[in-house]
Scaffold this motif. Structure first.
Motif, PDB file in Angstrom:
ATOM      1  N   TYR A   1       0.825  -1.198   0.000  1.00 14.42           N
ATOM      2  CA  TYR A   1       0.000   0.000   0.000  1.00 14.42           C
ATOM      3  C   TYR A   1       0.869   1.261   0.000  1.00 14.42           C
ATOM      4  N   LEU A   2       1.984   1.180   0.734  1.00 16.96           N
ATOM      5  CA  LEU A   2       2.918   2.314   0.741  1.00 16.96           C
ATOM      6  C   LEU A   2       3.492   2.550  -0.647  1.00 16.96           C
ATOM      7  N   ILE A   3       3.772   1.477  -1.352  1.00 19.15           N
ATOM      8  CA  ILE A   3       4.308   1.587  -2.709  1.00 19.15           C
ATOM      9  C   ILE A   3       3.260   2.192  -3.644  1.00 19.15           C
ATOM     10  N   TYR A   4       2.008   1.732  -3.511  1.00 15.47           N
ATOM     11  CA  TYR A   4       0.937   2.243  -4.362  1.00 15.47           C
ATOM     12  C   TYR A   4       0.562   3.687  -3.986  1.00 15.47           C
ATOM     13  N   ASP A   5       0.821   4.064  -2.740  1.00 15.65           N
ATOM     14  CA  ASP A   5       0.549   5.419  -2.257  1.00 15.65           C
ATOM     15  C   ASP A   5      -0.895   5.834  -2.522  1.00 15.65           C
ATOM     16  N   ASN A   6      -1.802   4.931  -2.160  1.00 17.60           N
ATOM     17  CA  ASN A   6      -3.226   5.194  -2.335  1.00 17.60           C
ATOM     18  C   ASN A   6      -3.826   5.492  -0.964  1.00 17.60           C
TER      19      ASN A   6
ATOM     20  N   ALA B   1     -11.385   6.712  -3.642  1.00 16.73           N
ATOM     21  CA  ALA B   1      -9.948   6.813  -3.936  1.00 16.73           C
ATOM     22  C   ALA B   1      -9.417   5.529  -4.562  1.00 16.73           C
ATOM     23  N   MET B   2     -10.121   4.436  -4.407  1.00 19.27           N
ATOM     24  CA  MET B   2      -9.690   3.160  -4.993  1.00 19.27           C
ATOM     25  C   MET B   2      -9.736   3.207  -6.515  1.00 19.27           C
ATOM     26  N   GLU B   3     -10.535   4.133  -7.052  1.00 17.75           N
ATOM     27  CA  GLU B   3     -10.643   4.254  -8.505  1.00 17.75           C
ATOM     28  C   GLU B   3      -9.343   4.724  -9.135  1.00 17.75           C
ATOM     29  N   LEU B   4      -8.448   5.267  -8.314  1.00 24.35           N
ATOM     30  CA  LEU B   4      -7.170   5.746  -8.827  1.00 24.35           C
ATOM     31  C   LEU B   4      -6.207   4.600  -9.133  1.00 24.35           C
ATOM     32  N   LEU B   5      -6.493   3.398  -8.647  1.00 23.90           N
ATOM     33  CA  LEU B   5      -5.639   2.240  -8.933  1.00 23.90           C
ATOM     34  C   LEU B   5      -5.867   1.795 -10.371  1.00 23.90           C
ATOM     35  N   ASN B   6      -4.785   1.414 -11.051  1.00 22.00           N
ATOM     36  CA  ASN B   6      -4.959   0.906 -12.411  1.00 22.00           C
ATOM     37  C   ASN B   6      -5.315  -0.583 -12.367  1.00 22.00           C
TER      38      ASN B   6
ATOM     39  N   SER C   1      -3.839  -3.293 -13.483  1.00 24.85           N
ATOM     40  CA  SER C   1      -2.778  -4.238 -13.111  1.00 24.85           C
ATOM     41  C   SER C   1      -2.584  -4.269 -11.589  1.00 24.85           C
ATOM     42  N   GLN C   2      -2.725  -3.107 -10.949  1.00 20.53           N
ATOM     43  CA  GLN C   2      -2.591  -3.062  -9.496  1.00 20.53           C
ATOM     44  C   GLN C   2      -3.732  -3.819  -8.806  1.00 20.53           C
ATOM     45  N   VAL C   3      -4.936  -3.606  -9.318  1.00 19.63           N
ATOM     46  CA  VAL C   3      -6.091  -4.320  -8.771  1.00 19.63           C
ATOM     47  C   VAL C   3      -5.925  -5.829  -8.966  1.00 19.63           C
TER      48      VAL C   3
END
Length: 360
Positions: free
Chosen positions: A43-48, A153-158, A160-162
């Protein structure tokens, strides 16, 4: 260090079944800590922001997983199991309800939690098994049918991340089940080996018993020429009468230890009766080997409660002949042993001896 953590509380276990369950709880607690920390690092890497908030809430629960280990360490096994399950359920619910929703299929963990009670709780704790399994199945079915909304804010994940997070959920569930199954297999194998040892081992001396000896004799008869040596402790009743039955037990154990020191790798030694022992050895030099064993026993007294107990044995040796059956060999060795005792004990008689042939 890891081994010590995994086996916390095992010293309080009085059965292998309970020991296995203690280890499973310890491993589950450690996996929960590692998995929670690994997710938060990601999560820290994704910074979401949504992931960081939900992951942060889960991190606050980590000390409670450690408390499960502490409970096992203190011998509070029931508390350890219940705490582990409740914290795990709360942790996953926290992740789902504080932002993640069911977009990662995180609710699959409840299927895992529904299976684990079967392995972690004992049969007599069936009520705990039923309660925990039912609770997790209800939660899983509800979330599978109705789902749970995720933070915007989860919509900001692409994509591949999901997808990667979905794979992590599935992989961690499967890994936990594989580890559980592996540990169960190891303990099942150990239990089987233990039962086999009990079935084939004499409880007092640790030698093979008559049952195992008979099985091996049948198998070895088809191989190279062999001799059967039967050995009986002389005046064993006097040892029991003069020194007590515990001294008699110690005498049998002492004799077994002396003989074992002189055994070769291809020889089988067993206790087949009260004070009677048998040895399968190659036909070559069987008489000489028997004499060495007799002398070794006679020259190695037992010291019991500061008292010296001298032991001697009578030995009968029978070399297998063509067409001899297992019964023939046992009967022949027993006859030689009888002659050794009749003729004064503390001696070796073989089926080639003149006195043996005279009685044939």
């Amino acid at each position: 260090m890891l081994r010590r953590l995994i086996t916390l509380g095992c010293e309080y276990s009085d059965t292998k079944t309970l020991e296995r369950k203690i280890i499973l709880v310890n491993i589950a607690a450690l996996l929960s800590i590692i998995t929670t920390a690994a997710y938060y690092l990601l999560y820290l890497i994704y910074d979401n922001s949504a992931l960081l908030f939900s992951g942060g809430c889960q991190m606050l629960l980590l000390p409670l997983f450690s408390l499960s280990l502490w409970n096992n360490y203190r011998g509070n096994f029931t508390s350890a199991r219940w705490l582990l399950f409740l914290v795990a359920v709360i942790s996953v619910l926290t992740a789902i309800t504080t932002g993640q929703g069911t977009v990662f299929n995180t609710h699959f963990y409840f299927m895992l939690f529904a299976i684990l009670p079967i392995a972690l709780f004992r049969n007599e704790e069936w009520l705990s098994k039923a309660a925990m399994t039912s609770l997790n199945m209800i939660i899983y079915i509800y979330l599978e049918v109705f789902g749970w909304p995720h933070d915007p804010a989860m919509e900001l994940l692409n994509q591949s991340q999901v997808m990667f997070l979905q794979v992590m959920v599935a992989a961690s569930c499967i890994s936990c089940l594989m580890i559980l199954q592996s540990i169960n297999e190891v303990y099942a194998e150990q239990a089987e080996q233990s039962l086999q040892r009990q079935a084939f081992t004499d409880g007092l001396t640790g030698l093979y018993n008559r049952r195992y000896f008979s099985i091996q004799l049948k198998q070895k008869m088809a191989q190279a020429p062999l001799c059967l040596l039967m050995m009986d402790v002389d005046h064993f009743k006097q040892v029991n009468d003069n020194y007590g039955h515990d001294a008699g037990d110690q005498a049998l154990k002492h004799l077994a230890e002396v003989v074992i020191e002189h055994l070769r790798s291809n020889e089988l030694f067993a206790r087949i009766g009260g004070e009677e022992f048998a040895l399968i050895l190659p036909a070559k030099e069987a008489r000489q080997r028997a004499e060495k064993l007799r002398l070794a026993i006679a020259s190695t007294p037992l010291f019991y409660k500061s008292r010296r107990i001298d032991l001697t044995v009578s030995i009968g040796v029978y070399q297998k002949g063509n067409g001899d059956s297992e019964e023939d060999i046992m009967r022949g060795a027993d006859k030689a042993l009888y002659l050794a005792k009749v003729q004064g004990r503390d001696r070796v008689i073989t089926n080639s001896a003149p006195e043996y042939k005279k009685t044939s």
